[in-house]
Design a protein around this motif. Structure first.
Motif, mmCIF file in Angstrom:
data_model
loop_
_atom_site.group_PDB
_atom_site.id
_atom_site.type_symbol
_atom_site.label_atom_id
_atom_site.label_comp_id
_atom_site.label_asym_id
_atom_site.label_seq_id
_atom_site.Cartn_x
_atom_site.Cartn_y
_atom_site.Cartn_z
ATOM 1 N N LYS A 28 -26.876 11.461 15.252
ATOM 2 C CA LYS A 28 -26.883 10.029 15.546
ATOM 3 C C LYS A 28 -25.797 9.291 14.794
ATOM 4 C CE LYS A 28 -31.450 9.370 17.252
ATOM 5 N NZ LYS A 28 -32.455 8.403 17.493
ATOM 6 N N GLY A 29 -25.598 9.608 13.516
ATOM 7 C CA GLY A 29 -24.570 8.949 12.730
ATOM 8 C C GLY A 29 -24.849 7.480 12.533
ATOM 9 N N MET A 30 -23.790 6.726 12.333
ATOM 10 C CA MET A 30 -23.913 5.304 12.070
ATOM 11 C C MET A 30 -24.197 4.534 13.359
ATOM 12 S SD MET A 30 -21.139 2.812 10.262
ATOM 13 C CE MET A 30 -21.502 3.226 8.593
ATOM 14 N N ASP A 31 -24.892 3.448 13.215
ATOM 15 C CA ASP A 31 -25.203 2.574 14.336
ATOM 16 C C ASP A 31 -23.894 2.085 14.964
ATOM 17 O OD1 ASP A 31 -25.934 0.521 16.040
ATOM 18 O OD2 ASP A 31 -27.013 -0.634 14.535
ATOM 19 N N PRO A 32 -23.668 2.345 16.264
ATOM 20 C CA PRO A 32 -22.406 1.949 16.907
ATOM 21 C C PRO A 32 -22.145 0.448 16.842
ATOM 22 C CG PRO A 32 -23.742 3.297 18.393
ATOM 23 C CD PRO A 32 -24.545 3.058 17.150
ATOM 24 N N ASN A 33 -23.186 -0.356 16.889
ATOM 25 C CA ASN A 33 -22.997 -1.810 16.807
ATOM 26 C C ASN A 33 -22.500 -2.212 15.426
ATOM 27 O OD1 ASN A 33 -23.842 -2.268 19.456
ATOM 28 N ND2 ASN A 33 -25.998 -2.329 18.833
ATOM 29 N N LEU A 34 -23.065 -1.576 14.410
ATOM 30 C CA LEU A 34 -22.632 -1.859 13.043
ATOM 31 C C LEU A 34 -21.180 -1.427 12.841
ATOM 32 C CD1 LEU A 34 -23.393 -2.839 10.218
ATOM 33 C CD2 LEU A 34 -24.256 -0.553 9.745
ATOM 34 N N LEU A 35 -20.816 -0.274 13.378
ATOM 35 C CA LEU A 35 -19.443 0.215 13.287
ATOM 36 C C LEU A 35 -18.486 -0.732 14.011
ATOM 37 C CD1 LEU A 35 -17.529 2.416 12.332
ATOM 38 C CD2 LEU A 35 -18.059 3.685 14.419
ATOM 39 N N ALA A 36 -18.852 -1.196 15.194
ATOM 40 C CA ALA A 36 -18.004 -2.129 15.951
ATOM 41 C C ALA A 36 -17.811 -3.435 15.189
ATOM 42 C CB ALA A 36 -18.611 -2.396 17.328
ATOM 43 N N ARG A 37 -18.876 -3.929 14.568
ATOM 44 C CA ARG A 37 -18.762 -5.163 13.773
ATOM 45 C C ARG A 37 -17.831 -4.968 12.583
ATOM 46 N NH1 ARG A 37 -24.591 -6.427 12.405
ATOM 47 N NH2 ARG A 37 -23.601 -7.501 10.686
ATOM 48 N N ALA A 38 -17.930 -3.805 11.925
ATOM 49 C CA ALA A 38 -17.059 -3.522 10.775
ATOM 50 C C ALA A 38 -15.602 -3.436 11.212
ATOM 51 C CB ALA A 38 -17.496 -2.227 10.096
ATOM 52 N N GLU A 39 -15.337 -2.773 12.330
ATOM 53 C CA GLU A 39 -13.962 -2.667 12.838
ATOM 54 C C GLU A 39 -13.415 -4.028 13.228
ATOM 55 O OE1 GLU A 39 -14.403 0.291 15.899
ATOM 56 O OE2 GLU A 39 -14.028 1.931 14.487
ATOM 57 N N ALA A 40 -14.233 -4.879 13.833
ATOM 58 C CA ALA A 40 -13.798 -6.227 14.203
ATOM 59 C C ALA A 40 -13.480 -7.057 12.962
ATOM 60 C CB ALA A 40 -14.874 -6.923 15.043
ATOM 61 N N ALA A 41 -14.297 -6.921 11.927
ATOM 62 C CA ALA A 41 -14.038 -7.646 10.678
ATOM 63 C C ALA A 41 -12.736 -7.167 10.040
ATOM 64 C CB ALA A 41 -15.201 -7.457 9.708
ATOM 65 N N ALA A 42 -12.477 -5.877 10.082
ATOM 66 C CA ALA A 42 -11.224 -5.339 9.528
ATOM 67 C C ALA A 42 -10.031 -5.856 10.322
ATOM 68 C CB ALA A 42 -11.255 -3.817 9.531
ATOM 69 N N ALA A 43 -10.155 -5.933 11.643
ATOM 70 C CA ALA A 43 -9.060 -6.440 12.479
ATOM 71 C C ALA A 43 -8.796 -7.916 12.188
ATOM 72 C CB ALA A 43 -9.387 -6.231 13.957
ATOM 73 N N ARG A 44 -9.861 -8.705 12.012
ATOM 74 C CA ARG A 44 -9.684 -10.136 11.675
ATOM 75 C C ARG A 44 -8.980 -10.284 10.334
ATOM 76 N NH1 ARG A 44 -14.825 -10.343 13.605
ATOM 77 N NH2 ARG A 44 -15.737 -10.495 11.527
ATOM 78 N N ALA A 45 -9.367 -9.485 9.357
ATOM 79 C CA ALA A 45 -8.735 -9.551 8.033
ATOM 80 C C ALA A 45 -7.267 -9.184 8.136
ATOM 81 C CB ALA A 45 -9.451 -8.616 7.058
ATOM 82 N N GLN A 46 -6.960 -8.193 8.965
ATOM 83 C CA GLN A 46 -5.574 -7.757 9.143
ATOM 84 C C GLN A 46 -4.729 -8.882 9.735
ATOM 85 O OE1 GLN A 46 -4.725 -4.519 11.978
ATOM 86 N NE2 GLN A 46 -4.212 -3.291 10.189
ATOM 87 N N GLU A 47 -5.297 -9.633 10.672
ATOM 88 C CA GLU A 47 -4.575 -10.737 11.307
ATOM 89 C C GLU A 47 -4.389 -11.918 10.356
ATOM 90 O OE1 GLU A 47 -6.872 -11.634 14.773
ATOM 91 O OE2 GLU A 47 -6.402 -9.720 15.736
ATOM 92 N N GLN A 48 -5.300 -12.112 9.436
ATOM 93 C CA GLN A 48 -5.255 -13.264 8.547
ATOM 94 C C GLN A 48 -4.308 -13.091 7.373
ATOM 95 O OE1 GLN A 48 -9.360 -13.825 7.528
ATOM 96 N NE2 GLN A 48 -9.863 -14.780 9.477
ATOM 97 N N VAL A 49 -3.958 -11.859 7.052
ATOM 98 C CA VAL A 49 -3.097 -11.600 5.901
ATOM 99 C C VAL A 49 -1.661 -11.441 6.369
ATOM 100 C CG1 VAL A 49 -2.586 -9.960 4.058
ATOM 101 C CG2 VAL A 49 -4.950 -10.566 4.563
ATOM 102 N N ASP A 50 -0.766 -12.190 5.750
ATOM 103 C CA ASP A 50 0.666 -12.057 6.030
ATOM 104 C C ASP A 50 1.224 -11.045 5.030
ATOM 105 O OD1 ASP A 50 3.338 -12.283 6.638
ATOM 106 O OD2 ASP A 50 3.447 -14.439 6.274
ATOM 107 N N PHE A 51 1.126 -9.767 5.406
ATOM 108 C CA PHE A 51 1.530 -8.707 4.485
ATOM 109 C C PHE A 51 2.988 -8.842 4.055
ATOM 110 C CE2 PHE A 51 2.922 -4.340 3.480
ATOM 111 C CZ PHE A 51 2.121 -4.131 2.369
#
Length: 162
Positions: A28-51
């Motif tokens: 079963k592994g990790m809950d797919p919804n939880l994984l999708a939320r984590a990936e979306a949060a990482a993508a938002r953080a990536q967009e907000q930072v001007d590396f």
């Protein structure tokens, strides 16, 4: 003697698998919804930072430290440590914010510095080339693997660092 084990007998103890209990049953592994939320949060953080805006001052500082390796030879060990720390931090951020070439070249530079307490002119030129390559990637906002140019650049730098 019913409680005694025969000589040479082995008792197998199976400790509880606490991680498995938290993650869930096998397959079963990790809950797919939880994984999708984590990936979306990482993508938002990536967009907000001007590396590039964060990396530019650090790379300018790295270039200054490379110059100090020649002009302040008595403190080379300190300067090499400073350069390692600057680049180590940048390489960690590179992959997180869409600049894997920064991570790749930063890793080359860190490996090149390992075990060195002093450097000569030739080594300083190698370090300067690596820092300049990182500066060019950031200046041109070269995200991703850089395509053929990025791959050729890294291949050339790999040959340079040996």
């Amino acid at each position: 003697m019913s409680g005694e084990k025969p000589k040479g007998a082995v008792e197998v103890i199976h400790p509880p698998n606490k991680i498995k209990a938290r993650v869930g049953p096998a397959g079963k592994g990790m809950d797919p919804n939880l994984l999708a939320r984590a990936e979306a949060a990482a993508a938002r953080a990536q967009e907000q930072v001007d590396f590039p805006a964060q990396a530019n001052p650090e790379l300018a500082r790295a270039a200054e430290v490379v110059q100090l390796l020649l002009s302040d030879r008595e403190n080379q060990t300190k300067h090499l440590s400073t350069l390692f720390n600057i680049v180590h931090d940048l390489r960690g951020g590179g992959g997180n914010f869409g600049y894997p070439l920064i991570t790749r070249i930063g890793s080359m530079l860190c490996r090149y510095l390992e075990g060195r307490n002093t450097v000569g002119m030739a080594e300083v030129e190698v370090l300067r080339s690596l820092v300049d390559a990182m500066r060019a990637i950031i200046a041109n906002k070269l995200k991703g693997d850089g395509g053929q140019v990025g791959q050729e650049l890294c291949a050339g730098l790999e040959r340079l660092v040996g």
